[in-house]
Write an enzyme that holds these catalytic residues in place. Structure first.
Site, PDB file in Angstrom:
ATOM      1  CG  HIS A 148      57.045  18.764  56.908  1.00  0.00           C
ATOM      2  ND1 HIS A 148      56.662  18.113  55.676  1.00  0.00           N
ATOM      3  CD2 HIS A 148      56.832  20.318  56.538  1.00  0.00           C
ATOM      4  CE1 HIS A 148      56.322  19.067  54.793  1.00  0.00           C
ATOM      5  NE2 HIS A 148      56.281  20.299  55.227  1.00  0.00           N
ATOM      6  CB  CYS A 164      57.372  23.363  55.890  1.00  0.00           C
ATOM      7  SG  CYS A 164      56.039  24.061  56.854  1.00  0.00           S
TER       8      CYS A 164
END
Length: 188
Positions: A148, A164
């Site tokens: 992301h 992440c």
């Protein structure tokens, strides 16, 4: 050229006005205008095309957590290399996943595990410039992990996340446009 400067000045004035006002959602928080404004943000680690000798098929994403780089395999001995932020000690992982969903300016709901560690976090944040998922998100299988964007470009090249893979908003937008649902992601 004068018309372009007038438009740019108008956009900048609007941005300054919105930034100084209350925390209302505006046209620069998400969507096409926010995407346009991201073009002018600086890159922490420049994106570049590099030689690639791995056996992966074109379209594959390979993340090197030790190098803190993400490679999008182009084929014919080339890949695009992006700087990324990766999981901090105790939160790094490796394996093979598949992109199962893509979202522009995604909303964020911290997972229960993160809320247990950080009860001060909001339970929900609408997509936008201040959202930790940034401009785009690629969801990885049934895991809690995503590739992301980030509103913290200074963290690229660092081990700072809860697992992440973070990219600048500029880079994640570029990758998002190249990747389809079903893309293989290898994290090493």
């Amino acid at each position: 050229m004068t018309r372009r400067r007038a438009i740019a000045a108008s956009l900048l004035a609007t941005a300054v006005t919105l930034a100084s006002g209350a925390a209302q959602a505006g046209p620069f928080d998400s969507g096409p205008l926010a995407d346009f404004m991201n073009i002018f943000r600086t890159q922490a680690i420049p994106r570049e095309t590099v030689a690639w000798t791995g056996p992966e098929k074109p379209g594959t994403i390979v993340v090197s957590t030790s190098q803190r780089r993400l490679y999008y395999v182009l084929g014919r001995g080339a890949a695009i290399r992006y700087g990324v932020g990766v999981g901090r000690q105790g939160f790094s992982w490796s394996g093979t996943k598949t992109v199962t969903m893509k979202k522009e300016w995604p909303d964020w709901r911290p997972p229960a595990q993160m809320l247990a560690r950080r009860p001060d976090l909001p339970r929900y944040m609408a997509g936008g410039q201040d959202n930790p998922l940034g401009a785009r998100a690629l969801y990885l299988g049934s895991s809690l992990y995503r590739i992301h964007g980030s509103n913290e470009p200074e963290t690229m090249g660092a081990a700072v996340s809860s697992g992440c893979i973070r990219m600048t908003n500029k880079d994640v937008t570029d990758l998002y446009d190249r990747v389809r649902v079903g893309t293989k992601v290898i994290v090493r």
